[in-house]
Design a protein around this motif. Structure first.
Motif, PDB file in Angstrom:
ATOM      1  N   TYR A   1       9.819  56.163 -66.830  1.00  0.00           N
ATOM      2  CA  TYR A   1       9.892  54.711 -66.951  1.00  0.00           C
ATOM      3  C   TYR A   1       8.826  54.181 -67.910  1.00  0.00           C
ATOM      4  O   TYR A   1       9.058  53.225 -68.647  1.00  0.00           O
TER       5      TYR A   1
ATOM      6  N   ARG B   1      19.717  39.621 -69.911  1.00  0.00           N
ATOM      7  CA  ARG B   1      18.717  40.621 -70.286  1.00  0.00           C
ATOM      8  C   ARG B   1      18.989  41.154 -71.695  1.00  0.00           C
ATOM      9  O   ARG B   1      18.067  41.322 -72.508  1.00  0.00           O
TER      10      ARG B   1
ATOM     11  N   LEU C   1       7.837  38.906 -70.990  1.00  0.00           N
ATOM     12  CA  LEU C   1       7.485  40.163 -70.326  1.00  0.00           C
ATOM     13  C   LEU C   1       7.398  41.291 -71.350  1.00  0.00           C
ATOM     14  O   LEU C   1       6.480  42.117 -71.323  1.00  0.00           O
TER      15      LEU C   1
ATOM     16  N   SER D   1      19.663  51.341 -67.786  1.00  0.00           N
ATOM     17  CA  SER D   1      19.381  51.492 -66.362  1.00  0.00           C
ATOM     18  C   SER D   1      17.886  51.708 -66.111  1.00  0.00           C
ATOM     19  O   SER D   1      17.282  51.082 -65.236  1.00  0.00           O
ATOM     20  N   ARG D   2      17.285  52.577 -66.916  1.00  0.00           N
ATOM     21  CA  ARG D   2      15.855  52.824 -66.726  1.00  0.00           C
ATOM     22  C   ARG D   2      15.030  51.582 -67.057  1.00  0.00           C
ATOM     23  O   ARG D   2      14.060  51.270 -66.368  1.00  0.00           O
ATOM     24  N   LEU D   3      15.424  50.900 -68.115  1.00  0.00           N
ATOM     25  CA  LEU D   3      14.696  49.685 -68.481  1.00  0.00           C
ATOM     26  C   LEU D   3      14.802  48.643 -67.385  1.00  0.00           C
ATOM     27  O   LEU D   3      13.830  47.970 -67.039  1.00  0.00           O
ATOM     28  N   TYR D   4      15.984  48.533 -66.862  1.00  0.00           N
ATOM     29  CA  TYR D   4      16.205  47.558 -65.799  1.00  0.00           C
ATOM     30  C   TYR D   4      15.312  47.865 -64.596  1.00  0.00           C
ATOM     31  O   TYR D   4      14.626  46.985 -64.059  1.00  0.00           O
ATOM     32  N   ARG D   5      15.306  49.139 -64.210  1.00  0.00           N
ATOM     33  CA  ARG D   5      14.501  49.522 -63.041  1.00  0.00           C
ATOM     34  C   ARG D   5      13.015  49.336 -63.307  1.00  0.00           C
ATOM     35  O   ARG D   5      12.262  48.891 -62.440  1.00  0.00           O
TER      36      ARG D   5
ATOM     37  N   ARG E   1      11.585  47.275 -65.448  1.00  0.00           N
ATOM     38  CA  ARG E   1      11.238  45.844 -65.490  1.00  0.00           C
ATOM     39  C   ARG E   1      11.259  45.239 -64.095  1.00  0.00           C
ATOM     40  O   ARG E   1      10.420  44.404 -63.750  1.00  0.00           O
TER      41      ARG E   1
END
Lengths: 298, 197
Positions: B135, A11, A46, B165-169, B171
């Protein structure tokens, strides 16, 4: 690398956020797992799609006109915060009576609060509730954990291994005129220093993370310089007070386990993440944290 | 200390530079508030506050655009706090999209290489809209503004790890909602993720 680390690496690769060492690890991984390139490509696509979908809006011409008019001095000054939405069309206009009323209310509220409960204004033991949400507090505790346990997590490491070297760096390289934290009397030595996780130095803001340990337990101290509001949660850190920042998870209440402390000394903001070490109160005193109460270090 | 030296802009230069970012600030305001009229109101207040503080503005810390974003967020979240003191809150900004799938569950279980991006926009728009403000804002800064994690962290006033962490969640939530589309367009379901190997 475990599965989570691989996913994070891929990522970060898609986001072009890899350091040199991480790029090398990525290449090694992709050489053995070429199919994972598809994941990187997917993440990039994305991001492009998000840009397309979320970036399509433009500001209305009328809005631009209003702002330009105001900036050029044609408009009058404007307390929107006092204006209701129904009065939105009047938002650029002066409302002296509203301003005065707001001012009176503000002063009144401050007086009432200080009379009813002076501790709200002076008791550092209460967590600051200004812009502190669950993830902010949780984030710092988590940053401490990562900086303490993951050698690769730091963005920039300084070659400092003693208090003397730390003092020299702060004064000579950064021009900081502060007393560097010293936890040696508690058996804690400086294990590493640098720009870990917060990334302030990389963004042109003075930020140094100091990690101390006694061979078993670690504590973190972050020092940041000259931050108008960055990384202070927009809280007004009043000089001479320490703030206990506790993450608030509205589903579960306050998360005490991830509380940490912040205070300001002149232009410097200190953060202290003692985790669950013994003598945390004494440590805090030793590094200059004001108004420490033992009950907060149970 | 060189990197901390500030440069001050004169009033006219400040205004010109601030207006260059009007669309970006409006987009963020729209993501935060969801309603065009509220977004316009937020933008106006943001520019008002910026103008009032322009003499204190210094070009350190990434320039005027991140500064405007920060002001906008402060305006928005201050309003949210006020609203939450009332009978109804417009949105629970602290809601998390889910308990959070583990990193090993973050990848779609379909063929990544053959996904048809031509059909994705409407579904993606709906997916973005279903997310909460914290988000949506991180997605916008990352996707539209193309900002680095550290730049986003400064605007959001959070550690870089929180941004990640926020980006991961966010996405993961988008990918989860794109899954049905993948099925509709006939993408072969499989797990090509590194975890699946």
């Amino acid at each position: 690398m475990n599965r989570a680390e691989i996913a994070n690496l891929l990522r970060a690769a898609a986001d072009e956020e890899l350091s040199g060492a991480e790029r090398a690890r990525l290449e090694t991984h992709l050489a053995a797992n070429p199919a994972d390139r598809a994941f990187i490509d997917f993440e990039r696509r994305l991001r492009e799609a998000v840009a397309r979908v979320m970036g399509a809006e433009r500001s209305p011409d009328s809005l631009r006109g209003e702002i330009e008019s105001h900036l050029s001095g044609d408009g009058e000054v404007l307390p929107f915060a006092l204006a209701s939405r129904a009065q939105a069309q009047r938002r650029w206009r002066v409302r002296p009576s509203g301003l005065a009323a707001g001012f009176v209310l503000l002063i009144g509220a401050a007086v009432v609060v200080s009379v009813i409960n002076p501790s709200l204004l002076s008791d550092w033991r209460r967590a600051s509730t200004i812009n502190v949400d669950a993830e902010v507090g949780l984030g710092f505790a988590d940053e401490h954990r990562r900086c303490a346990t993951d050698e690769q997590y730091a963005r920039e490491k300084l070659d400092l291994h003693s208090r003397e070297e730390l003092l020299a760096h702060l004064e000579r390289d950064l021009g900081w005129e502060i007393e560097a934290p010293d936890l040696s009397e508690f058996g804690f030595v400086l294990r590493s220093a640098g720009d870990c996780a917060i990334g302030g130095a990389a963004a042109g803001i003075g930020s140094v993370h100091l990690l101390f340990d006694d061979g078993a337990v670690a504590v973190s101290v972050w020092i940041e310089h000259s931050l108008p509001s960055e990384l202070t949660h927009s809280a007004r850190l009043e000089e001479g007070r320490a703030y206990r920042i506790a993450p608030i998870d509205r589903r579960r209440g306050r998360d005490e386990a991830n509380a940490y402390f912040a205070w300001r000394v002149g232009e410097y903001v200190f953060r202290f993440v003692p985790a669950s070490v013994e003598n945390a109160r004494e440590m805090a005193v030793a590094i200059g944290m004001p108004d420490v109460e033992p009950t907060e270090f149970k | 200390m060189g990197s901390w030296k500030a440069e001050r802009l004169d009033r006219r230069e400040f205004e010109a530079k601030a207006l260059e970012h009007l669309d970006a600030i409006y987009r963020m305001a729209l993501q935060l508030s969801r309603r065009p009229e509220d977004a316009s109101d937020l933008v106006q207040e943001t520019y008002l506050k910026a103008l009032k503080a322009s003499e204190r503005f210094e070009t350190k810390g990434g320039g005027i655009k991140p500064w405007l974003f920060k002001i906008l967020r402060n305006v928005f979240y201050s309003r949210v706090v006020k609203e939450q003191r009332g009978p109804l809150a417009s949105e629970n900004i602290h809601f998390h999209p889910s308990a959070g799938p583990g990193p090993e569950e973050s990848r779609p279980a379909w063929n990544l290489a053959s996904f048809d991006w031509e059909h994705v926009d409407d579904r993606l728009k709906a997916a973005v809209s279903s997310l909460n403000a914290e988000y949506r804002e991180v997605l916008l800064l990352w996707g539209v503004e193309g900002m680095k994690y550290r730049e986003i962290a400064l605007i959001l006033d959070v550690p870089i790890g929180t941004v990640m962490s926020r980006l991961y969640r966010a996405r993961a939530a988008l990918v989860e909602q794109l899954g049905p589309l993948a099925a509709e367009v006939g993408i072969r379901l499989e797990d090509e993720s590194p975890d699946g190997q």
